[in-house]
Design an enzyme around this catalytic site. Sequence first.
Site, mmCIF file in Angstrom:
data_model
loop_
_atom_site.group_PDB
_atom_site.id
_atom_site.type_symbol
_atom_site.label_atom_id
_atom_site.label_comp_id
_atom_site.label_asym_id
_atom_site.label_seq_id
_atom_site.Cartn_x
_atom_site.Cartn_y
_atom_site.Cartn_z
ATOM 1 N N CYS A 44 14.410 17.058 -1.143
ATOM 2 C CA CYS A 44 13.378 16.174 -1.706
ATOM 3 C C CYS A 44 13.839 15.498 -2.986
ATOM 4 O O CYS A 44 13.722 14.285 -3.128
ATOM 5 C CB CYS A 44 12.097 16.964 -1.957
ATOM 6 S SG CYS A 44 10.756 15.943 -2.589
ATOM 7 N N CYS A 49 12.752 12.653 -0.874
ATOM 8 C CA CYS A 49 11.508 12.026 -1.348
ATOM 9 C C CYS A 49 11.666 11.214 -2.628
ATOM 10 O O CYS A 49 11.218 10.064 -2.707
ATOM 11 C CB CYS A 49 10.442 13.089 -1.593
ATOM 12 S SG CYS A 49 10.379 14.436 -0.414
ATOM 13 N N LYS A 52 14.172 8.210 -2.425
ATOM 14 C CA LYS A 52 13.573 7.276 -1.461
ATOM 15 C C LYS A 52 12.443 6.492 -2.097
ATOM 16 O O LYS A 52 12.365 5.264 -1.973
ATOM 17 C CB LYS A 52 13.087 8.078 -0.252
ATOM 18 C CG LYS A 52 12.379 7.282 0.852
ATOM 19 C CD LYS A 52 10.895 7.167 0.619
ATOM 20 C CE LYS A 52 10.179 8.484 0.489
ATOM 21 N NZ LYS A 52 10.109 9.285 1.696
ATOM 22 N N TYR A 179 9.743 8.919 10.229
ATOM 23 C CA TYR A 179 9.514 8.679 8.799
ATOM 24 C C TYR A 179 10.704 7.989 8.147
ATOM 25 O O TYR A 179 10.601 6.911 7.575
ATOM 26 C CB TYR A 179 9.388 10.024 8.071
ATOM 27 C CG TYR A 179 8.060 10.710 8.044
ATOM 28 C CD1 TYR A 179 7.273 10.650 6.904
ATOM 29 C CD2 TYR A 179 7.624 11.474 9.110
ATOM 30 C CE1 TYR A 179 6.078 11.335 6.830
ATOM 31 C CE2 TYR A 179 6.426 12.156 9.051
ATOM 32 C CZ TYR A 179 5.651 12.091 7.913
ATOM 33 O OH TYR A 179 4.479 12.763 7.842
ATOM 34 N N GLU A 183 11.038 4.062 6.846
ATOM 35 C CA GLU A 183 11.055 3.823 5.409
ATOM 36 C C GLU A 183 12.319 3.080 4.993
ATOM 37 O O GLU A 183 12.257 2.110 4.224
ATOM 38 C CB GLU A 183 10.924 5.152 4.669
ATOM 39 C CG GLU A 183 9.537 5.751 4.786
ATOM 40 C CD GLU A 183 9.416 7.147 4.214
ATOM 41 O OE1 GLU A 183 8.288 7.565 3.899
ATOM 42 O OE2 GLU A 183 10.453 7.837 4.086
ATOM 43 N N HIS A 445 -16.514 -2.364 -6.073
ATOM 44 C CA HIS A 445 -16.216 -3.718 -5.594
ATOM 45 C C HIS A 445 -15.566 -4.550 -6.705
ATOM 46 O O HIS A 445 -15.932 -4.418 -7.877
ATOM 47 C CB HIS A 445 -17.518 -4.391 -5.151
ATOM 48 C CG HIS A 445 -17.327 -5.773 -4.605
ATOM 49 N ND1 HIS A 445 -16.815 -6.000 -3.342
ATOM 50 C CD2 HIS A 445 -17.557 -6.989 -5.170
ATOM 51 C CE1 HIS A 445 -16.762 -7.313 -3.146
ATOM 52 N NE2 HIS A 445 -17.199 -7.922 -4.234
ATOM 53 N N GLU A 450 -13.405 0.186 -0.376
ATOM 54 C CA GLU A 450 -14.843 0.125 -0.140
ATOM 55 C C GLU A 450 -15.155 -0.142 1.330
ATOM 56 O O GLU A 450 -16.277 0.136 1.796
ATOM 57 C CB GLU A 450 -15.490 -0.950 -1.015
ATOM 58 C CG GLU A 450 -15.123 -2.372 -0.637
ATOM 59 C CD GLU A 450 -15.833 -3.399 -1.510
ATOM 60 O OE1 GLU A 450 -17.084 -3.403 -1.517
ATOM 61 O OE2 GLU A 450 -15.136 -4.179 -2.183
#
Length: 465
Positions: A44, A49, A52, A179, A183, A445, A450
């Site tokens: 990682c 991770c 990346k 994944y 990516e 908003h 939303e």
Amino acid sequence: MSSEFDVDLFVIGGGSGGIRAARVAASHGARVMLAEESRLGGTCVIRGCVPKKLFVHASRFGDALDEAADFGWKISLPRFDWPSLVAAKDREIARLEGLYAQGQSKSGVEVVHSRATLEDAHMVRLADGRSVRAGIILIATGAKPELLPFEGMELGITSDEAFDLKEFPRRVVVGGAGYIAMEFAGLFEALGSDVTVVCRGSNVLRGFDEDVRQAITASYTNRGIKVLLGDSIKRMAPGKAGGDGEKPATIDVVTEQGARLNADQVLMAFGRAPNTIGLGLDRAGVKTDEKGAIIVGASSRTSVPNIFAVGDVSNQFKLTPVAIREGHAFADSVFGGKPWRVDYANVPTAVFTTPEIGTVGLTELEARSQYAVVDVYKARVRPLAAGVTGDCEIALLKLVVDGESDRILGVHLFAEDASEMIQVLSIALESGATRADFMSTMPVHPTFSEELLAMNTPTVRYDRR
């Protein structure tokens, strides 16, 4: 632990799960030794991770600069410098690695930078010849890139090497569509590469919700990424030689369906396999499955009572937060007198494409197979900024709901900052939130999120009663 042991706990592997387990066990008073043959931080931090995500951040500045002009900013011609990005990544990883080392030292964990293998259920042998007897052994060696055999495969690279390329590849072929493949395909394209994805399945990101899979494929195609579905790499060969004649400047790729491609780099992203080869598991009696993954029970215990395994090496959930939590649960349970187990239900995850994918809970197909009545709510939204920029990217929001109890079973997003939203939404899912709970919440908003509160009528209902 008995004085017959040199340490109470020996951890093999200094990645996320192993580091957390070692530190927590030491905090409970255990004598802990951790062996890592490479760099602290594991996949990682060092080659996964973290680098990346840094590269993904870099890749998004191109779109941001283009959009800035639409909003009135006057920007001179920008230029991307690959070596500068690599150097910046290296500095950050070195900083994080140092923090991990400090954390282990402050906790009283003895770290040895050496390969460690099992001699038996209690004996660990280090590469320098030393032997250490441990009361408890934890295996946290993670996973490594899985390679599929085909002619010329040695010409390609894996994600491990992609972060340290000396030159930026102008043409990239990506083998695989999980994944890592998606990516890297997205970030290389955004940085300026001509990218082709070769996917042997009928669509990318197997296991994700079908609407999300279709959304990312359409998005990549619109961005100029070529996606070859139902195909795979058959062979690779050196292309035109470089100026010095010592190595190929390009790679010729032939696919099973007859496509002929030419690339500066071929990224082989076919998945990751448990890193168990050569660990001596057979000598200790630790059982593995047909893929080499260590078989564990709910408490991370292997077939040998005093040997445990956490993280990707057990091939359950290949996610860093899962490995960390497994390591923590193991240490608390075995050394802290506070037994607990990891709950694998509703594990959120994100794919750092652009836009991002965020998902938690059941897919539509999974829900339909498990529940009698399933309501599906979908909204496709054009982001507000697109009114100025003219961007045609459409975001997707999807709720999968139990039609009888109104409980939300799954949330699937394809949108900017989906990774941030899904973390918060996973709390609601884990707490048993219903669609009525969502509808009773006041929206903010103008925001994209939303729209989750505005889906009043199911797009479709499946009723097997």
